[in-house]
Design a protein around this motif. Structure first.
Motif, PDB file in Angstrom:
ATOM      1  N   ARG A 209       5.145   6.886  -9.037  1.00 53.85           N
ATOM      2  CA  ARG A 209       3.888   6.384  -8.402  1.00 53.85           C
ATOM      3  C   ARG A 209       3.577   7.114  -7.223  1.00 53.85           C
ATOM      4  O   ARG A 209       4.395   7.503  -6.374  1.00 53.85           O
ATOM      5  CB  ARG A 209       4.087   4.921  -8.192  1.00 53.85           C
ATOM      6  CG  ARG A 209       2.807   4.271  -7.414  1.00 53.85           C
ATOM      7  CD  ARG A 209       3.039   2.816  -6.947  1.00 53.85           C
ATOM      8  NE  ARG A 209       3.801   1.904  -7.955  1.00 53.85           N
ATOM      9  CZ  ARG A 209       4.516   0.751  -7.487  1.00 53.85           C
ATOM     10  NH1 ARG A 209       4.746   0.466  -6.358  1.00 53.85           N
ATOM     11  NH2 ARG A 209       4.988   0.034  -8.460  1.00 53.85           N
ATOM     12  N   GLY A 210       2.485   7.514  -7.030  1.00 55.24           N
ATOM     13  CA  GLY A 210       1.993   8.368  -5.972  1.00 55.24           C
ATOM     14  C   GLY A 210       1.891   9.686  -5.681  1.00 55.24           C
ATOM     15  O   GLY A 210       1.983  10.709  -5.077  1.00 55.24           O
TER      16      GLY A 210
ATOM     17  N   ILE B 226      -2.786   3.479  -2.598  1.00 54.72           N
ATOM     18  CA  ILE B 226      -2.429   3.058  -3.740  1.00 54.72           C
ATOM     19  C   ILE B 226      -2.117   1.651  -3.753  1.00 54.72           C
ATOM     20  O   ILE B 226      -1.091   1.315  -2.920  1.00 54.72           O
ATOM     21  CB  ILE B 226      -1.587   3.806  -4.517  1.00 54.72           C
ATOM     22  CG1 ILE B 226      -2.129   5.256  -5.021  1.00 54.72           C
ATOM     23  CG2 ILE B 226      -1.113   3.113  -6.028  1.00 54.72           C
ATOM     24  CD1 ILE B 226      -1.136   5.954  -5.719  1.00 54.72           C
TER      25      ILE B 226
ATOM     26  N   GLY C  13      -3.271   7.954 -13.922  1.00 55.31           N
ATOM     27  CA  GLY C  13      -3.951   8.096 -12.589  1.00 55.31           C
ATOM     28  C   GLY C  13      -5.031   8.584 -12.619  1.00 55.31           C
ATOM     29  O   GLY C  13      -5.934   8.229 -13.713  1.00 55.31           O
TER      30      GLY C  13
ATOM     31  N   MET D 131      -1.590  -0.495 -10.984  1.00 53.52           N
ATOM     32  CA  MET D 131      -1.680   0.083  -9.678  1.00 53.52           C
ATOM     33  C   MET D 131      -2.917   0.979  -9.800  1.00 53.52           C
ATOM     34  O   MET D 131      -3.359   1.818 -10.655  1.00 53.52           O
ATOM     35  CB  MET D 131      -0.298   0.665  -9.086  1.00 53.52           C
ATOM     36  CG  MET D 131       0.884   0.321  -9.322  1.00 53.52           C
ATOM     37  SD  MET D 131       0.987  -1.251  -8.408  1.00 53.52           S
ATOM     38  CE  MET D 131       0.924  -0.523  -6.834  1.00 53.52           C
ATOM     39  N   GLU D 132      -3.564   1.009  -8.583  1.00 53.68           N
ATOM     40  CA  GLU D 132      -5.071   1.724  -8.588  1.00 53.68           C
ATOM     41  C   GLU D 132      -5.324   2.279  -7.001  1.00 53.68           C
ATOM     42  O   GLU D 132      -4.793   1.649  -6.144  1.00 53.68           O
ATOM     43  CB  GLU D 132      -6.124   1.251  -9.093  1.00 53.68           C
ATOM     44  CG  GLU D 132      -6.227  -0.376  -8.176  1.00 53.68           C
ATOM     45  CD  GLU D 132      -7.481  -1.259  -8.821  1.00 53.68           C
ATOM     46  OE1 GLU D 132      -7.677  -0.858 -10.168  1.00 53.68           O
ATOM     47  OE2 GLU D 132      -7.981  -2.078  -8.227  1.00 53.68           O
ATOM     48  N   ILE D 133      -5.965   3.395  -6.775  1.00 55.71           N
ATOM     49  CA  ILE D 133      -6.371   3.929  -5.582  1.00 55.71           C
ATOM     50  C   ILE D 133      -7.335   2.949  -5.049  1.00 55.71           C
ATOM     51  O   ILE D 133      -8.476   2.380  -5.976  1.00 55.71           O
ATOM     52  CB  ILE D 133      -7.070   5.234  -5.829  1.00 55.71           C
ATOM     53  CG1 ILE D 133      -6.260   6.243  -6.201  1.00 55.71           C
ATOM     54  CG2 ILE D 133      -7.782   5.637  -4.637  1.00 55.71           C
ATOM     55  CD1 ILE D 133      -6.856   7.728  -6.630  1.00 55.71           C
TER      56      ILE D 133
ATOM     57  N   ARG E 144       0.919  -1.318   0.042  1.00 56.94           N
ATOM     58  CA  ARG E 144       0.084   0.209   0.112  1.00 56.94           C
ATOM     59  C   ARG E 144       0.942   1.328  -0.093  1.00 56.94           C
ATOM     60  O   ARG E 144       2.036   1.270   0.632  1.00 56.94           O
ATOM     61  CB  ARG E 144      -1.048   0.014   1.214  1.00 56.94           C
ATOM     62  CG  ARG E 144      -2.045  -1.142   1.325  1.00 56.94           C
ATOM     63  CD  ARG E 144      -2.823  -1.143   0.292  1.00 56.94           C
ATOM     64  NE  ARG E 144      -3.886  -2.121   0.406  1.00 56.94           N
ATOM     65  CZ  ARG E 144      -3.909  -3.381  -0.062  1.00 56.94           C
ATOM     66  NH1 ARG E 144      -2.693  -3.623  -0.616  1.00 56.94           N
ATOM     67  NH2 ARG E 144      -4.853  -4.368   0.112  1.00 56.94           N
TER      68      ARG E 144
ATOM     69  N   GLU F 163      -1.003   7.107 -10.550  1.00 53.78           N
ATOM     70  CA  GLU F 163      -1.296   5.541 -10.142  1.00 53.78           C
ATOM     71  C   GLU F 163       0.024   4.817 -10.549  1.00 53.78           C
ATOM     72  O   GLU F 163       0.712   3.707 -10.275  1.00 53.78           O
ATOM     73  CB  GLU F 163      -2.330   5.014 -10.282  1.00 53.78           C
ATOM     74  CG  GLU F 163      -3.510   5.904  -9.585  1.00 53.78           C
ATOM     75  CD  GLU F 163      -4.938   5.577  -9.921  1.00 53.78           C
ATOM     76  OE1 GLU F 163      -5.670   5.141  -9.234  1.00 53.78           O
ATOM     77  OE2 GLU F 163      -5.081   5.563 -11.323  1.00 53.78           O
TER      78      GLU F 163
END
Length: 290
Positions: A134-135, A71, A97, A60-62, A18, A51
């Motif tokens: 990412r993020g 994520i 994203g 990857m996803e929320i 996460r 993402e």
């Protein structure tokens, strides 16, 4: 990523991974609910949560149904999900994203597509030069949109560019993408049409015969999904299984304390060495275009 910090937990490429976000003061935030949609008072620049960095494959996803919506990597049939490289593409061909504080309402039938929303924040394809992390939270200006119809649901794909991109000033609308990045829009349609085919699914379909809509149309779509989100985050019970836990939304019945937010994060194991990517993650998939 001025103003926001990333904290990874769990093991990379595993079901425990996460990625949480916090502000400069260390307060944990939901990338879905706490990051503002608008990055400027003029409401023509938007925040985007990255993402999936360009050219990577991990899906990857929320996590829309978990507290604070970190994520995570999508799981399919018990396996961590990686998108195939559908020739001639490598992974995702943009920084991919979502726009925070937006929600495609599954109970609402869109007038233009005649399909309901997909129960997610609205997706963004960022076409700038930089490969983002990412993020990362970046500021983008919107250029247009594509309307993917994914298993009967409306799944808008906003086309945008990072405002800090060296070429950003040259892009004002979707026609500029066609003129300055020839082939990119066509490749985008091809990518979304075929990316699920290696998994045995049929090609995806599009509203408007796969034509891109312009900046003004896209902006109206974003504003409408923002209104749907406002209703979602302010009214109990939650809808569609969405977890609306947040730490900053005024008067939201889902707002939690910083202590509770920290407890959600601490409940995930500390970050550690993860599993390796599949050996075939770089393999090209060759298939016929229908």
């Amino acid at each position: 990523m001025a103003g926001y910090c990333r904290q990874e937990r769990g093991r990379e490429h595993s079901g425990t991974y996460r990625l949480f976000l916090s502000n400069a003061q260390g307060q944990f935030l939901s990338p879905f609910h706490d990051i503002p949609l608008y990055a400027a008072k003029t409401e023509d620049v938007f925040n985007m949560i990255v993402e999936v960095p360009r050219w990577t494959n991990a899906k990857m996803e929320i996590a829309t149904k978990e507290p604070l919506n970190p994520i995570k990597q999508d799981v399919k049939k018990g396996n961590m999900r990686f998108v195939a490289n559908v020739f001639p593409h490598k992974g995702y061909i943009w920084n991919y994203g979502a726009l925070p504080q937006t929600w495609e309402d599954p109970s609402h039938t869109d007038e233009s597509t005649k399909c309901r929303g997909d129960n997610d924040p609205i997706d963004v394809c960022e076409i700038g030069t930089k490969v983002c992390a990412r993020g990362e939270v970046i500021k983008v200006k919107v250029l247009g949109t594509l309307a993917l119809i994914d298993e009967g649901e409306t799944d808008w794909k906003i086309i945008a560019i990072n405002v800090e991109d060296p070429e950003a000033n040259s892009f004002k609308n979707i026609d500029d993408v066609r003129r300055l990045k020839p082939g990119y829009l066509e490749a985008t349609v091809d990518w979304f049409r075929r990316y699920k085919v290696p998994d045995g699914k049929p090609e995806n379909q599009f509203a408007f015969n796969g034509e891109f809509k312009d900046k003004d149309f896209a902006t109206q779509v974003i504003k409408s999904t923002h209104e749907f989100w406002k209703t979602l985050v302010m009214n109990k019970p939650s809808v569609g299984g969405i977890d609306c836990t947040n730490t900053t939304v005024p008067d939201s019945p889902f707002r939690c304390s910083e202590t509770d937010a920290k407890a959600f994060v601490d409940a995930v194991p500390a970050y550690g060495a993860g599993d390796s990517e599949p050996v075939d993650v770089d393999k090209w998939w060759y298939g016929k275009k229908n």
